[in-house]
Design a protein around this motif. Structure first.
Motif, PDB file in Angstrom:
ATOM      1  N   ALA A  43      55.269 -33.434 -56.516  1.00 35.95           N
ATOM      2  CA  ALA A  43      54.383 -33.415 -55.351  1.00 35.95           C
ATOM      3  C   ALA A  43      53.306 -32.345 -55.499  1.00 35.95           C
ATOM      4  O   ALA A  43      52.151 -32.565 -55.119  1.00 35.95           O
ATOM      5  N   LEU A  44      53.669 -31.201 -56.064  1.00 37.51           N
ATOM      6  CA  LEU A  44      52.661 -30.164 -56.293  1.00 37.51           C
ATOM      7  C   LEU A  44      51.642 -30.615 -57.333  1.00 37.51           C
ATOM      8  O   LEU A  44      50.456 -30.287 -57.231  1.00 37.51           O
ATOM      9  N   GLU A  93      43.475 -26.684 -47.934  1.00 36.55           N
ATOM     10  CA  GLU A  93      42.997 -28.022 -47.579  1.00 36.55           C
ATOM     11  C   GLU A  93      43.852 -29.096 -48.249  1.00 36.55           C
ATOM     12  O   GLU A  93      44.151 -30.137 -47.632  1.00 36.55           O
ATOM     13  N   ALA A  94      44.266 -28.864 -49.483  1.00 28.82           N
ATOM     14  CA  ALA A  94      45.090 -29.848 -50.188  1.00 28.82           C
ATOM     15  C   ALA A  94      46.472 -29.966 -49.543  1.00 28.82           C
ATOM     16  O   ALA A  94      47.012 -31.074 -49.402  1.00 28.82           O
ATOM     17  N   ALA A  97      46.115 -31.951 -46.298  1.00 27.90           N
ATOM     18  CA  ALA A  97      45.927 -33.373 -46.571  1.00 27.90           C
ATOM     19  C   ALA A  97      47.218 -34.036 -47.043  1.00 27.90           C
ATOM     20  O   ALA A  97      47.407 -35.241 -46.852  1.00 27.90           O
ATOM     21  N   ASP A  98      48.132 -33.256 -47.625  1.00 22.14           N
ATOM     22  CA  ASP A  98      49.383 -33.799 -48.137  1.00 22.14           C
ATOM     23  C   ASP A  98      50.499 -33.793 -47.089  1.00 22.14           C
ATOM     24  O   ASP A  98      51.631 -34.147 -47.399  1.00 22.14           O
ATOM     25  N   GLY A  99      50.170 -33.395 -45.864  1.00 20.41           N
ATOM     26  CA  GLY A  99      51.165 -33.451 -44.793  1.00 20.41           C
ATOM     27  C   GLY A  99      51.859 -32.145 -44.469  1.00 20.41           C
ATOM     28  O   GLY A  99      52.718 -32.105 -43.586  1.00 20.41           O
ATOM     29  N   TRP A 100      51.511 -31.062 -45.155  1.00 14.03           N
ATOM     30  CA  TRP A 100      52.104 -29.769 -44.844  1.00 14.03           C
ATOM     31  C   TRP A 100      51.473 -29.202 -43.581  1.00 14.03           C
ATOM     32  O   TRP A 100      50.286 -29.367 -43.338  1.00 14.03           O
ATOM     33  N   ARG A 122      57.134 -28.702 -44.293  1.00 15.38           N
ATOM     34  CA  ARG A 122      57.041 -30.158 -44.330  1.00 15.38           C
ATOM     35  C   ARG A 122      58.439 -30.711 -44.554  1.00 15.38           C
ATOM     36  O   ARG A 122      59.103 -30.363 -45.538  1.00 15.38           O
ATOM     37  N   ASP A 123      58.883 -31.558 -43.628  1.00 14.81           N
ATOM     38  CA  ASP A 123      60.211 -32.170 -43.707  1.00 14.81           C
ATOM     39  C   ASP A 123      61.277 -31.078 -43.849  1.00 14.81           C
ATOM     40  O   ASP A 123      61.353 -30.183 -43.020  1.00 14.81           O
ATOM     41  N   GLU A 124      62.068 -31.123 -44.914  1.00 15.53           N
ATOM     42  CA  GLU A 124      63.166 -30.178 -45.086  1.00 15.53           C
ATOM     43  C   GLU A 124      62.785 -29.008 -45.986  1.00 15.53           C
ATOM     44  O   GLU A 124      63.660 -28.270 -46.459  1.00 15.53           O
TER      45      GLU A 124
END
Length: 217
Positions: A43-44, A93-94, A97-100, A122-124
Motif C-alpha cells: 500500500a505504501l 496529500e497522498a 487520497a489513499d483514505g488515511w 486507517r482501519d486497523e
C-alpha cells in the motif's frame, strides 16, 4: 533414420518442457512474492507521491503479521530530492487520497523534533509520518566557531575541488503499527481515588509530648 527421428522428438519434448517450466516459474515466483509480502508495504508503494519524493526506499519489519506474541511493526525510510516542506505536503496529500485520516493524538510525537511530524489512522492501522531535513544540514561540526588565522598569516587555501558538497533534499520516516498494539489508543490508567485506596493519614508536625516536663532524676 528411425533413431534420428527419435532423437529429434526427444529434443522437441525437452524444449517444450523447458519452455513450460520457465513460463510457469515466473508467475509462480511473483505469486509467492505477492502472497508473502506485507500488504502494508504494498500500500505504501502505491501511494501517489512524485518520483522525486521516493528516490531511495529502505524497509524494516519486526514482529508477527498476525500479532502472535508480538504485533508487527513496519518502518520505511525514504530519501527525497526536494525539501522537507514540499516532501511533507506530497506525502500528506497522498495519504489523504489513499483514505488515511489525520489523527490528533498525544503524544505525536513523544518529544519535540525537527521538521514535520503527523499521525494518521486507517482501519486497523496507525501511521506516523516524520519528514525532516537530511542530517548533513544539522551536522554539529557546522556549529564550531570560526578561528581566525594569527596576525601576519594568510588563511589556508580551500581544498581542491572548489565548492563544498551540496546538502539538499529531505528524509522521510514512516512507522505503521496495528492499532490494538498502539499505546496511544490503549486506555490510560485511572486516577480515581477509589481505585488507589484511601488517602494516607496526615503527618503530625507537632509533638504532643513536647510540653511535658521531664521527671526529676
Amino acid at each position: 533414420m528411425r533413431q534420428m527421428r527419435e532423437k529429434r522428438r526427444l529434443k522437441v519434448i525437452a524444449l517444450v518442457l523447458a519452455t513450460l517450466l520457465v513460463l510457469g516459474a515466473l508467475p509462480l515466483y511473483f505469486g509467492i512474492r505477492a502472497a508473502t509480502r506485507d500488504p502494508v508495504f504494498s500500500a505504501l508503494d502505491a501511494l501517489a507521491v512524485p518520483q522525486w519524493a521516493a528516490a531511495q526506499v529502505e524497509d524494516d519489519v519486526y514482529g508477527s503479521r498476525w500479532c502472535l506474541i508480538e504485533c508487527r511493526f513496519r518502518e520505511r525510510t525514504v530519501e527525497s530530492e526536494q525539501g522537507a516542506d514540499e516532501t511533507a505536503k506530497a506525502y500528506q496529500e497522498a495519504l489523504t487520497a489513499d483514505g488515511w485520516k489525520s489523527w490528533q493524538v498525544t503524544p505525536c510525537p513523544e518529544q519535540p523534533v525537527e521538521g514535520h511530524y503527523t499521525c494518521w489512522r486507517r482501519d486497523e492501522l496507525t501511521l506516523d509520518l516524520w519528514v525532516r531535513p537530511p542530517t548533513c544540514q544539522t551536522d554539529p561540526l557546522d556549529a564550531r566557531p570560526t578561528v581566525e588565522p594569527p596576525a601576519g598569516e594568510e588563511e589556508a587555501p580551500a581544498s581542491p575541488g572548489g565548492e563544498p558538497p551540496r546538502c539538499e533534499g529531505a528524509v522521510v520516516s514512516i512507522k505503521v503499527r496495528n492499532a490494538i498494539d498502539d499505546d496511544r489508543i490503549k486506555p490510560q490508567p485511572s486516577t480515581d481515588p477509589s481505585l488507589t485506596g484511601e488517602d494516607p493519614d496526615p503527618i503530625i508536625t507537632d509533638d504532643p509530648l513536647a510540653d511535658l516536663t521531664a521527671p526529676p532524676s
